[in-house]
Design a protein around this motif. Structure first.
Motif, PDB file in Angstrom:
ATOM      1  N   ASN A 144       0.821  -1.218   0.000  1.00  0.00           N
ATOM      2  CA  ASN A 144       0.000   0.000   0.000  1.00  0.00           C
ATOM      3  C   ASN A 144       0.856   1.270   0.000  1.00  0.00           C
ATOM      4  O   ASN A 144       0.565   2.236   0.702  1.00  0.00           O
ATOM      5  CB  ASN A 144      -0.946   0.018   1.203  1.00  0.00           C
ATOM      6  N   VAL A 145       1.888   1.265  -0.812  1.00  0.00           N
ATOM      7  CA  VAL A 145       2.790   2.419  -0.914  1.00  0.00           C
ATOM      8  C   VAL A 145       2.073   3.562  -1.629  1.00  0.00           C
ATOM      9  O   VAL A 145       1.370   3.349  -2.622  1.00  0.00           O
ATOM     10  CB  VAL A 145       4.082   2.026  -1.662  1.00  0.00           C
ATOM     11  N   THR A 146       2.256   4.783  -1.122  1.00  0.00           N
ATOM     12  CA  THR A 146       1.532   5.932  -1.668  1.00  0.00           C
ATOM     13  C   THR A 146       2.432   7.003  -2.279  1.00  0.00           C
ATOM     14  O   THR A 146       1.946   7.872  -2.994  1.00  0.00           O
ATOM     15  CB  THR A 146       0.677   6.597  -0.578  1.00  0.00           C
ATOM     16  N   ARG A 188       3.337   4.634   3.482  1.00  0.00           N
ATOM     17  CA  ARG A 188       2.329   3.613   3.241  1.00  0.00           C
ATOM     18  C   ARG A 188       1.008   4.007   3.873  1.00  0.00           C
ATOM     19  O   ARG A 188       0.966   4.659   4.919  1.00  0.00           O
ATOM     20  CB  ARG A 188       2.765   2.270   3.838  1.00  0.00           C
ATOM     21  N   SER A 189      -0.071   3.570   3.240  1.00  0.00           N
ATOM     22  CA  SER A 189      -1.402   3.711   3.812  1.00  0.00           C
ATOM     23  C   SER A 189      -1.665   2.511   4.722  1.00  0.00           C
ATOM     24  O   SER A 189      -1.445   1.360   4.328  1.00  0.00           O
ATOM     25  CB  SER A 189      -2.448   3.760   2.698  1.00  0.00           C
ATOM     26  N   ILE A 190      -2.105   2.781   5.965  1.00  0.00           N
ATOM     27  CA  ILE A 190      -2.353   1.696   6.919  1.00  0.00           C
ATOM     28  C   ILE A 190      -3.730   1.876   7.564  1.00  0.00           C
ATOM     29  O   ILE A 190      -4.360   2.920   7.422  1.00  0.00           O
ATOM     30  CB  ILE A 190      -1.258   1.639   8.011  1.00  0.00           C
ATOM     31  N   PHE A 191      -4.160   0.841   8.286  1.00  0.00           N
ATOM     32  CA  PHE A 191      -5.455   0.859   8.979  1.00  0.00           C
ATOM     33  C   PHE A 191      -6.580   1.240   8.009  1.00  0.00           C
ATOM     34  O   PHE A 191      -7.370   2.144   8.283  1.00  0.00           O
ATOM     35  CB  PHE A 191      -5.427   1.795  10.180  1.00  0.00           C
ATOM     36  N   ALA A 238       2.125   5.498   7.402  1.00  0.00           N
ATOM     37  CA  ALA A 238       3.337   5.102   8.114  1.00  0.00           C
ATOM     38  C   ALA A 238       4.532   5.274   7.190  1.00  0.00           C
ATOM     39  O   ALA A 238       4.466   4.944   6.004  1.00  0.00           O
ATOM     40  CB  ALA A 238       3.239   3.653   8.570  1.00  0.00           C
ATOM     41  N   ASN A 239       5.609   5.814   7.719  1.00  0.00           N
ATOM     42  CA  ASN A 239       6.877   5.878   6.996  1.00  0.00           C
ATOM     43  C   ASN A 239       7.680   4.640   7.374  1.00  0.00           C
ATOM     44  O   ASN A 239       8.066   4.471   8.525  1.00  0.00           O
ATOM     45  CB  ASN A 239       7.644   7.147   7.340  1.00  0.00           C
ATOM     46  N   THR A 283       4.217  -2.886  -3.237  1.00  0.00           N
ATOM     47  CA  THR A 283       2.909  -2.895  -3.900  1.00  0.00           C
ATOM     48  C   THR A 283       2.346  -1.485  -3.807  1.00  0.00           C
ATOM     49  O   THR A 283       2.365  -0.865  -2.744  1.00  0.00           O
ATOM     50  CB  THR A 283       1.938  -3.905  -3.271  1.00  0.00           C
ATOM     51  N   LEU A 284       1.882  -0.977  -4.936  1.00  0.00           N
ATOM     52  CA  LEU A 284       1.433   0.412  -5.033  1.00  0.00           C
ATOM     53  C   LEU A 284      -0.068   0.513  -4.800  1.00  0.00           C
ATOM     54  O   LEU A 284      -0.853  -0.193  -5.442  1.00  0.00           O
ATOM     55  CB  LEU A 284       1.787   0.972  -6.413  1.00  0.00           C
TER      56      LEU A 284
END
Length: 303
Positions: A118-120, A133-136, A142-143, A154-155
């Motif tokens: 979930n990389v942004t 990254r996008s989390i929760f 989160a960095n 994964t994007l």
């Protein structure tokens, strides 16, 4: 050293999420002076591959095997690992999808690589290798520092624009054979959702919830979707009540969508539904309850 992108296609068309991954890889590779290679394991015309490759790949490798077409995660993992060896890639970028969710951790384990999902944003390489990254389910970021000689990313959908006209790729067919141990699952058949616009790839989605009162009112959703050239979706309670088929269920346990525009009609906004639409660029909520939770996540709200 190079960057390798795995690209997916459906019915001869490269997925929008793969085009975003190619452009993301091109932006990152330009930043650090690397080459971008791509790998496609499903049948796609050379013309469509060239159009896709223009989003950032110098070379697109293709390989055909029925196991790849069937979406066998073990076989696809093996093929990508072989392509990594061929290209000496140190960064592997994968588009977000149900198949990639199964492939990415297996690939990282096989390559003994670091992994971030979930990389942004583009990686920061001034002090190590750090990605945002996008989390929760999209509620926080989160960095994350990714260690290891090889990195698997994964994007997240809609995290990077798909920009065409950046490269003129060459297309090369290569032989990639899965091992017998990768073929322990027998594929019996595939049933795909049909319609003018498929939900996972739609640029606009119109969804309805229990606020429509019953299936007899669904023509309102369908007429709006047809006018906008959109796909139709629904909330989990609607599919549970059999008002709509399960493959239209949008949410954490259903289809996760990432359209440019998501219109939610009569949907209260349960957490699991928000988790499935959080990657949408713009959310419009229509509800007769001004206190409906969905308004907290919407860009525009109509009471």
């Amino acid at each position: 050293m190079s960057v390798l992108v795995y690209i997916e296609s459906v019915e001869n068309q490269v997925k929008a999420s793969s085009l975003e991954a190619l452009s993301y890889a091109f932006s990152f590779a330009a930043k650090i002076g690397h080459k971008v290679f791509a790998l496609c394991l499903t049948k796609t015309s050379e013309a469509n591959l060239s159009l896709a490759g223009a989003h950032g790949a110098e070379v697109i490798y293709t390989a055909e095997n029925s196991a790849f077409e069937d979406g066998n995660s073990l076989a696809v993992t093996s093929a990508i690992a072989q392509a990594v060896e061929k290209t000496s890639a140190k960064v592997i970028i994968l588009p977000k999808s149900a198949l990639v969710d199964a492939v990415a951790p297996r690939l990282a384990a096989r390559l003994k690589a670091g992994i971030a999902t979930n990389v942004t944003e583009l990686p920061e390489t001034d002090n190590g290798f750090v990605v945002k990254r996008s989390i929760f389910t999209g509620k926080a970021f989160a960095n994350t520092q990714v260690n290891g000689d090889i990195k698997v990313l994964t994007l997240k959908k809609n995290a990077h624009p798909a920009i065409a006209g950046q490269t003129s790729p060459t297309i090369e067919s290569i032989s990639l054979e899965p091992a017998s141990t990768d073929l322990t699952v027998k594929h019996l058949g595939t049933e795909r959702a049909t319609g003018e616009v498929l939900l996972p790839e739609a640029g606009i989605v119109v969804s309805g919830g229990r606020g429509l009162k019953g299936p007899e009112n669904w023509h309102l959703v369908e007429n709006l979707a047809k006018t906008l050239g959109a796909a139709t979706g629904c909330s989990k309670p609607v599919s549970d009540l059999h008002w709509r088929p399960h493959h239209e269920h949008v949410g954490q346990t259903g289809i996760k969508v990432s359209p440019d525009l998501y219109i939610a009609i009569g949907i209260s906004g349960a957490i699991q539904h928000i988790a499935g639409i959080s990657a949408s660029k713009c959310i419009v909520a229509i509800n007769n309850d001004p206190e409906a939770p969905i308004f907290k996540s919407a860009d525009y709200g109509i009471v």
